[in-house]
Design a protein around this motif. Structure first.
Motif, short mmCIF file in Angstrom:
data_model
loop_
_atom_site.label_atom_id
_atom_site.label_comp_id
_atom_site.label_asym_id
_atom_site.label_seq_id
_atom_site.Cartn_x
_atom_site.Cartn_y
_atom_site.Cartn_z
N PHE A 304 36.62 138.98 65.02
CA PHE A 304 36.23 140.36 65.06
C PHE A 304 35.79 140.93 63.65
N ARG A 307 30.82 138.76 61.47
CA ARG A 307 29.60 139.28 62.33
C ARG A 307 29.23 138.50 63.23
N PRO A 308 30.12 138.39 64.36
CA PRO A 308 29.85 137.64 65.44
C PRO A 308 28.60 137.47 66.01
N GLN A 312 29.53 135.24 70.93
CA GLN A 312 31.08 135.17 70.53
C GLN A 312 31.64 136.52 70.40
N ARG A 313 31.17 137.55 70.48
CA ARG A 313 31.56 138.76 70.64
C ARG A 313 32.12 138.96 72.00
N ARG A 314 31.24 138.72 72.93
CA ARG A 314 31.68 138.61 74.64
C ARG A 314 32.95 137.81 74.70
N TRP A 317 36.11 139.61 73.22
CA TRP A 317 36.76 140.74 73.95
C TRP A 317 37.25 139.98 75.20
N GLN A 417 29.32 130.53 62.70
CA GLN A 417 28.36 131.57 63.24
C GLN A 417 27.03 131.23 62.74
#
Length: 428
Positions: A304, A307-308, A312-314, A317, A417
């Motif tokens: 987090f 800067r995913p 990766q952000r999904r 979360w 990333q």
């Protein structure tokens, strides 16, 4: 110095990219993405069932769930069914998916692709059958525990074996026409061969394939009180999960006895003098496995803070709730951490650093030793605080371990990333 670090980073990124462009690894990566939703659903079901609906669950006790939630027993049965139907079939799904994706580039016929996956599933079952049911002439019984998340590695190996074999056989026929007789010959040949190998294994070995593999790298020593013993357990446990066998190694039988003796000493005497201050539970489980094996909560924080990519952000979360409850399977499969060369470094290094720091603090008696039993699903950062009866120094050590691990993970997350952006065609 900065240039050398940058060059090293680029070499690591390029190495990760080359690794994932390998035909075998690419198929495994696609398979992990395919099963991620199933792993996520199963982990959420397990988390809710164990933490909210069992009497030894953290939220069951702290929120008094039995007072306001109706039909707890039915809900528990329902969630157990979901967990068994998802996590309990992870190894089978991996065998199917890996074999399927290995065959995809050489044939456009869906029948051949599905048949390759089906053969991999059946082959995996051949190696996971109880010895007595086969040799004793009884009804065949399967070893169900080896077909779940602990069997992901075996599923990968079987998928690679069958997928490459089926791929080789398809390469010796015309790719334009779907030849049913040829498909029949390939299918029957593979099933006969794998059944023979399965029978040979059952006849000569007393354990399943997954259990045999686990015994090779299972903790070989019985010296968990020493710093080297704790670090050795951490490294082996991390390697075990990084390879794809999710679920911690079983501790030695004396660990539960030592935990009981520690609790008895606290309840029977004044002060906080414990007979076993340095154990796998008091050091590794409490301070080095926050969020699950490998300090997954630190990885989530590092993700987090960077800067995913959108994917990766999904993943982050969606994995937040089970990770807070120390269920690390979604993060292991989703990013993925499994078989990632770059992620293997912090996955081993972060908990090792936490063990070293925590062992030193406990050894010097700067923090009290955890003595009280912990409820299932207890948030990782609160384990030491609650296990010591509310020690603020134990909580501070937990937070220090979490910050240290996040700092270790952060540069590697950035490198991963960059590698994934190259693989997915994204612009950094």
């Amino acid at each position: 110095m900065t240039d050398r670090i940058a060059q090293l980073g680029m070499r690591l990124v390029n190495g990760e990219v080359r690794f994932y462009r390998n035909r075998q690894i690419s198929a495994i990566r696609q398979a992990l993405r395919l099963i991620f939703p199933i792993i996520l659903l199963g982990s959420l079901a397990d988390f809710l069932e164990q933490s909210w609906l069992r009497t030894d669950g953290y939220y069951y006790q702290t929120l008094h769930v039995a007072r306001w939630l109706f039909q707890v027993k039915i809900l528990r049965q329902y969630l157990r069914l979901i967990g068994a139907g998802t996590l309990g079939l992870a190894g089978i799904l991996m065998a199917f998916a890996v074999s399927f994706y290995l065959v995809v580039p050489v044939t456009r016929h869906m029948t051949d692709r599905l048949m390759a996956g089906t053969i991999a599933v059946i082959s995996l079952k051949f190696f996971n059958v109880t010895r007595t049911s086969v040799l004793g002439g009884h009804t065949i019984k399967w070893v169900a525990t080896d077909l779940g998340i602990q069997g992901i590695l075996v599923g990968i190996l079987v998928g690679v074996l069958v997928g490459n074999g089926y791929r080789w056989a398809l390469g010796h026929r015309s790719p334009d026409l779907e030849q049913i007789p040829s498909t029949l010959v390939i299918t029957c040949t593979w099933l006969v061969v794998m059944a023979a190998l399965g029978l040979l294994w059952v006849s000569t070995q007393t354990v399943s394939l997954n259990s045999a593999f686990a015994s090779i790298i299972r903790w070989p020593f019985r010296l968990p009180h020493f710093i080297l013993g704790l670090l050795g357990y951490c490294v082996l446990n991390g390697a075990f999960e990084w390879l794809g066998v999710l679920g911690p190694l079983s501790a030695s039988s004396g660990q539960s006895i030592e935990s009981a003796q520690n609790l008895a000493a606290v309840l029977a005497h004044r002060g906080w003098q414990l007979p076993h201050p340095l154990t796998l539970h008091t050091v590794v489980s409490v301070y080095a496995n926050v969020g699950g094996t490998g300090m997954m909560l630190a990885l989530l924080l590092a993700l987090f803070l960077s800067r995913p990519t959108a994917w990766q952000r999904r993943i982050g979360w969606l994995s937040l709730v089970p990770t807070l409850g120390n269920f690390n399977a979604p993060m292991m499969v989703g990013l993925p951490v499994i078989l990632s060369p770059l992620m293997s470094i912090p996955f081993i290094l972060a908990p090792s650093a936490c063990i070293t720091l925590s062992w030193l603090c406990i050894r010097l008696k700067w923090v009290p030793t955890v003595a009280y039993p912990l409820l299932t699903g207890t948030p990782g950062p609160l384990q030491a605080y609650l296990g010591t009866g509310g020690s603020w120094t134990a909580l501070a050590l937990s937070l220090a371990d979490l910050i240290l691990s996040t700092a270790i993970y952060y540069p590697f997350v950035k490198l991963v990333q960059a590698a994934h952006r190259q693989l997915d065609g994204e612009v950094a």
